[in-house]
Write an enzyme that holds these catalytic residues in place. Structure first.
Site, PDB file in Angstrom:
ATOM      1  N   ARG A 150      52.435  83.202  42.884  1.00  0.00           N
ATOM      2  CA  ARG A 150      50.852  82.883  42.140  1.00  0.00           C
ATOM      3  C   ARG A 150      51.242  81.898  41.048  1.00  0.00           C
ATOM      4  O   ARG A 150      49.962  81.395  41.054  1.00  0.00           O
ATOM      5  CB  ARG A 150      50.530  84.241  41.395  1.00  0.00           C
ATOM      6  CG  ARG A 150      50.868  85.580  42.275  1.00  0.00           C
ATOM      7  CD  ARG A 150      49.571  85.685  43.189  1.00  0.00           C
ATOM      8  NE  ARG A 150      49.538  84.801  44.314  1.00  0.00           N
ATOM      9  CZ  ARG A 150      50.420  84.731  45.343  1.00  0.00           C
ATOM     10  NH1 ARG A 150      51.442  85.699  45.499  1.00  0.00           N
ATOM     11  NH2 ARG A 150      50.436  83.842  46.359  1.00  0.00           N
ATOM     12  N   THR A 208      33.301  89.246  38.715  1.00  0.00           N
ATOM     13  CA  THR A 208      34.127  90.368  38.542  1.00  0.00           C
ATOM     14  C   THR A 208      33.374  91.579  39.142  1.00  0.00           C
ATOM     15  O   THR A 208      32.050  91.759  38.997  1.00  0.00           O
ATOM     16  CB  THR A 208      34.566  90.784  37.026  1.00  0.00           C
ATOM     17  OG1 THR A 208      35.209  91.863  37.068  1.00  0.00           O
ATOM     18  CG2 THR A 208      33.511  90.831  36.182  1.00  0.00           C
ATOM     19  N   HIS A 248      44.343  90.155  30.376  1.00  0.00           N
ATOM     20  CA  HIS A 248      45.377  90.713  31.103  1.00  0.00           C
ATOM     21  C   HIS A 248      46.669  89.808  31.081  1.00  0.00           C
ATOM     22  O   HIS A 248      47.326  89.608  32.123  1.00  0.00           O
ATOM     23  CB  HIS A 248      44.862  90.651  32.679  1.00  0.00           C
ATOM     24  CG  HIS A 248      43.916  91.966  32.869  1.00  0.00           C
ATOM     25  ND1 HIS A 248      42.872  92.015  33.785  1.00  0.00           N
ATOM     26  CD2 HIS A 248      43.720  92.904  31.807  1.00  0.00           C
ATOM     27  CE1 HIS A 248      42.195  93.096  33.595  1.00  0.00           C
ATOM     28  NE2 HIS A 248      42.517  93.656  32.344  1.00  0.00           N
TER      29      HIS A 248
HETATM   30  N1  APR Z   1      31.724  83.020  43.013  1.00  0.00           N
HETATM   31  C1  APR Z   1      31.649  84.248  42.137  1.00  0.00           C
HETATM   32  N2  APR Z   1      32.086  85.317  42.337  1.00  0.00           N
HETATM   33  C2  APR Z   1      32.772  85.405  43.477  1.00  0.00           C
HETATM   34  C3  APR Z   1      33.185  84.472  44.266  1.00  0.00           C
HETATM   35  C4  APR Z   1      32.535  83.174  44.071  1.00  0.00           C
HETATM   36  N3  APR Z   1      32.881  82.056  44.862  1.00  0.00           N
HETATM   37  N4  APR Z   1      33.933  85.041  45.244  1.00  0.00           N
HETATM   38  C5  APR Z   1      33.977  86.199  45.016  1.00  0.00           C
HETATM   39  N5  APR Z   1      33.345  86.647  43.872  1.00  0.00           N
HETATM   40  C6  APR Z   1      33.308  88.079  43.143  1.00  0.00           C
HETATM   41  C7  APR Z   1      33.435  88.954  44.373  1.00  0.00           C
HETATM   42  O1  APR Z   1      31.983  89.243  44.851  1.00  0.00           O
HETATM   43  C8  APR Z   1      33.803  90.359  43.405  1.00  0.00           C
HETATM   44  O2  APR Z   1      32.813  90.818  42.560  1.00  0.00           O
HETATM   45  O3  APR Z   1      34.409  88.165  42.316  1.00  0.00           O
HETATM   46  C9  APR Z   1      34.553  89.518  42.051  1.00  0.00           C
HETATM   47  C10 APR Z   1      36.005  89.725  42.238  1.00  0.00           C
HETATM   48  O4  APR Z   1      36.549  90.986  42.137  1.00  0.00           O
HETATM   49  P1  APR Z   1      37.821  91.574  42.042  1.00  0.00           P
HETATM   50  O5  APR Z   1      38.793  90.982  42.990  1.00  0.00           O
HETATM   51  O6  APR Z   1      37.835  93.015  42.039  1.00  0.00           O
HETATM   52  O7  APR Z   1      38.300  90.827  40.574  1.00  0.00           O
HETATM   53  P2  APR Z   1      38.281  91.231  39.093  1.00  0.00           P
HETATM   54  O8  APR Z   1      37.005  91.949  39.011  1.00  0.00           O
HETATM   55  O9  APR Z   1      38.633  90.199  38.431  1.00  0.00           O
HETATM   56  O10 APR Z   1      39.402  92.366  38.828  1.00  0.00           O
HETATM   57  C11 APR Z   1      39.604  92.731  37.696  1.00  0.00           C
HETATM   58  O11 APR Z   1      41.799  93.891  38.557  1.00  0.00           O
HETATM   59  O12 APR Z   1      43.623  93.464  39.801  1.00  0.00           O
HETATM   60  C12 APR Z   1      43.311  93.805  38.736  1.00  0.00           C
HETATM   61  O13 APR Z   1      44.216  92.618  36.651  1.00  0.00           O
HETATM   62  C13 APR Z   1      43.403  92.556  37.966  1.00  0.00           C
HETATM   63  O14 APR Z   1      42.266  91.062  36.218  1.00  0.00           O
HETATM   64  C14 APR Z   1      42.203  91.772  37.677  1.00  0.00           C
HETATM   65  C15 APR Z   1      41.335  93.152  37.599  1.00  0.00           C
END
Ligand code: APR
Length: 229
Positions: free
Chosen positions: A57, A172, A105
């Site tokens: 990563r 997110t 995080h």
């Molecule tokens: N632009 C904007 N948003 C996007 C894009 C894009 N090109 N592609 C995907 N997304 C959105 C998705 O629709 C989703 O809502 O990004 C979000 C990603 O969500 P997650 O994968 O759940 O990531 P996140 O919310 O950052 O996760 C939170 O979970 O695994 C743990 O510690 C880790 O910090 C992380 C936490």
């Protein structure tokens, strides 16, 4: 006086830089279930595997470049007192020029003592090896908050949110607490904007949603915010 602009970012802002989100690909993160690699139990069971996973990563982060969304957010500092609160462990906000970034995080470019989480070291290059130890002679691990571990930056982050005039939620899924609860600290009368192609189910007073990818939605919201007097 500049208005306080607080931005909560997640994996979605870095997706277009080539870094995979956590919950978009069938719940797998680069082929792994997050709970198999991002927990203290995983580290106890198989530290080599966890180390190797985060080394890859880290390599990907170092090879990635900030995208137009990261650069657009950095421009907001011309007119606003900006704090970015990110759940991301990459350093793309900083590399795009944002100067005030809170990493909820952790950050993958740093190593952490496995005895004392406050003992941190910069990692040279992409690889952190088994056998590399801290001043207390314990193995160095990635400086990342794993599931089940405390989130020490959550209190300062909540305080920052409580002073927001404008609050942006960006990329997110709002699945992971305590980060997902930060919007509860934002004043009810603050303006709120959510940018995500798949708008998560959330209710907040004065919320506007922009159902766009970060590279499209963020530059246009930023342009609008910079135009205001
Ligand atoms: N632009 C904007 N948003 C996007 C894009 C894009 N090109 N592609 C995907 N997304 C959105 C998705 O629709 C989703 O809502 O990004 C979000 C990603 O969500 P997650 O994968 O759940 O990531 P996140 O919310 O950052 O996760 C939170 O979970 O695994 C743990 O510690 C880790 O910090 C992380 C936490």
């Amino acid at each position: 006086m500049k208005k306080n602009l607080v931005i909560l970012t997640g994996a979605g802002i870095s997706a277009e830089s080539g870094l995979q989100t956590f919950r978009d690909a069938d719940g797998l993160w680069e082929g792994y279930n997050v709970y198999d690699v991002a927990t203290p139990e995983a580290w106890r069971r198989n530290p080599e595997m966890v180390q190797e996973f985060y080394n890859l990563r880290r390599k990907a982060v170092l090879e990635a470049e900030p995208n137009p969304a990261h650069y657009a957010l950095a421009k907001l500092e011309e007119k606003y007192a900006v704090t970015i609160i990110t759940q991301n462990i990459d350093n793309l906000h900083e590399r795009a020029g944002s100067s005030n970034v809170v990493h909820l995080h952790g950050i993958i470019t740093k190593a952490q003592s496995s005895k004392n989480p406050n003992l941190l070291y910069d990692i040279e290059g992409w690889e952190l090896k088994m056998g590399e130890k801290c001043a207390l002679n314990s193995q160095l691990r990635p400086h990342v908050v794993w599931f089940g571990e405390p989130v020490p930056m959550i209190e300062p982050a909540a305080k920052i949110c409580s002073r927001a005039d404008i609050f942006i939620i960006l990329g997110t899924s709002l699945n992971v607490y305590p980060a997902a609860g930060l919007s509860d600290f934002v004043p009810a009368d603050a303006e709120k904007i959510l940018i995500d192609p798949k708008v998560p189910d959330v209710y907040l007073p004065k919320l506007r949603t922009v159902a766009e990818k970060a590279s499209v939605g963020v530059p246009s919201v930023v342009e609008e915010l910079l135009k205001r007097s």
